[in-house]
Enzyme design. Structure first.
Site, PDB file in Angstrom:
ATOM      1  CE  LYS A  53      -4.616  -2.214   0.719  1.00 31.16           C
ATOM      2  NZ  LYS A  53      -5.092  -0.715   0.772  1.00 31.16           N
ATOM      3  CB  SER A 111      -1.275   0.079   0.932  1.00 32.70           C
ATOM      4  OG  SER A 111      -2.109   0.732   0.694  1.00 32.70           O
ATOM      5  CG  ASP A 148       7.836   4.612 -11.840  1.00 33.80           C
ATOM      6  OD1 ASP A 148       7.774   3.923 -11.747  1.00 33.80           O
ATOM      7  OD2 ASP A 148       6.698   4.955 -11.898  1.00 33.80           O
TER       8      ASP A 148
END
Length: 380
Positions: free
Chosen positions: A313, A288, A299
């Site tokens: 998740k 999460s 990224d």
């Protein structure tokens, strides 16, 4: 023992009884072919249960169970909570609870303290990890579960609880005042003069503020290489994950949130220039909010992800307090990494895969240290 003949004689009445009880309505299934699942159908079934269930059950308990059933066909992260369950959930996500400030576990039939919250009541009184709880307020807890012992220790702020504990061969009695305890989920240390280590156990309401304090002390040593340990971090609050990311990722998207119907919201970092190099440790229990953090670091290129594939998740839940003190948690959105990757059920794939299972040494931490050492050698 019954003979075969006796058993044969019993079978027809038993079958007949089963048939009678399984057909509560005199109306045939064909005549009911136009009926639908609705509130009236539900009420009829509830009446049948109350009239026939041998042990008896309160209507209130049936309704509670039915409300939980509303979530049966939803994803596993959407749930209904009773008043007591919802209070525990709020305490877990907020990082605030009334108690003495200890973590416990069950071991060999005993409830043992595994960790003490620094600055909490138990810490100030001198309790230590490894203490075995023998009695709570004079009640012998032998045979009680961890949850039952925890419930005995909990109480209203300002009240006292008496604990008898065993430490090695000594028995000690503590009379401890219950207080509101804040859980600091951030710990930090220094590997050497070039590398700092930060562990974030969860993203509760105190994560960002304590992370900022840790970074200020790290800055005093002019260290730029930081290992962020998110292993076994189950997640927490979205706002705390993005608050933590603001210290590390450059100006631009941190996470995209996609709601029902396709509506989308993007949360941005406002950091003009990152000053830290990161190595983020993850494993299969990093979930999460931890994955939001790791995905943004990966990224944006401000660090390497090291370890094993995360839990997967990629959804956002809304917690709602209900009028009776109960509550619910419902999935309201999916999130995407800055590069719009959907990691739900797939997880974050590490840049450097390192397994730790069966190893005496923490190979993932070792790899992170090696990564920074190689970076320094390359610069030199």
């Amino acid at each position: 023992m019954l003979s075969r003949q006796a058993i044969k004689k019993l079978i027809p009445p038993l079958i007949l009884l089963m048939v009678i009880l399984s057909v509560p309505y005199p109306v045939s299934a064909e005549e009911n072919s136009d009926s639908t699942y609705d509130i009236f159908y539900f009420m009829e079934i509830m009446d049948i249960i109350q009239e026939n269930y041998v042990y008896g059950i309160k209507k209130e308990d049936l309704i509670k169970g039915a409300i939980k059933g509303l979530f049966y066909n939803l994803d596993p992260h959407s749930q209904y909570y009773t008043k007591e369950e919802f209070q525990e959930l709020v305490e877990l996500t907020s990082g605030n609870f009334v108690g003495i400030g200890v973590y416990v576990t069950e071991e060999k039939g005993y409830v043992k303290i595994t960790d003490i919250i620094e600055g909490g009541p138990a810490h100030r009184m001198g309790m230590k990890p490894g203490d075995v709880i023998l009695e709570v307020d004079g009640q012998d807890v032998d045979g009680l579960s961890m949850e039952e012992v925890t419930a005995l220790i909990r109480g209203e702020a300002g009240t006292y609880v008496k604990l008898k504990i065993r430490r090695n061969d000594n028995v000690i009695v503590y009379n401890i005042r219950r207080e509101l305890v804040e859980v600091n989920p951030v710990e930090y240390s220094f590997i050497n003069n070039n590398i700092a280590y930060i562990q974030i156990r969860e993203f509760n309401e105190h994560t960002t503020e304590n992370l900022e304090k840790a970074l200020k002390n790290i800055d005093k040593k002019r260290i730029k290489n930081i290992i962020v340990d998110l292993r076994n971090n189950p997640g927490g609050l979205l706002v705390e994950a993005t608050g933590a990311l603001e210290f590390f990722v450059p100006q631009g998207p941190m996470v995209h949130i996609r709601y029902k119907g396709g509506g989308e919201e993007t949360l941005y970092s406002h950091l003009k220039e990152p000053k830290y190099n990161l190595a983020v440790l993850v494993n299969e229990y990093s979930a999460s909010a931890s994955e939001i953090f790791a995905g943004a670091v990966q990224d944006t290129g401000v660090g390497k992800i090291i370890g094993t594939t995360t839990y997967g998740k990629g959804t956002v839940q809304l917690m709602l307090s209900l009028p009776l003190g109960d509550g619910m948690k419902i999935t309201v959105a999916e999130y995407l990494t800055p590069n719009r990757r959907n990691i739900n059920q797939t997880g974050i794939q590490p840049d450097i895969v390192v397994e730790n299972k069966g190893m005496a040494e923490d190979m993932q931490l070792r790899k992170a240290i090696e990564y920074f050492n190689e970076m320094e050698n390359y610069k030199g």
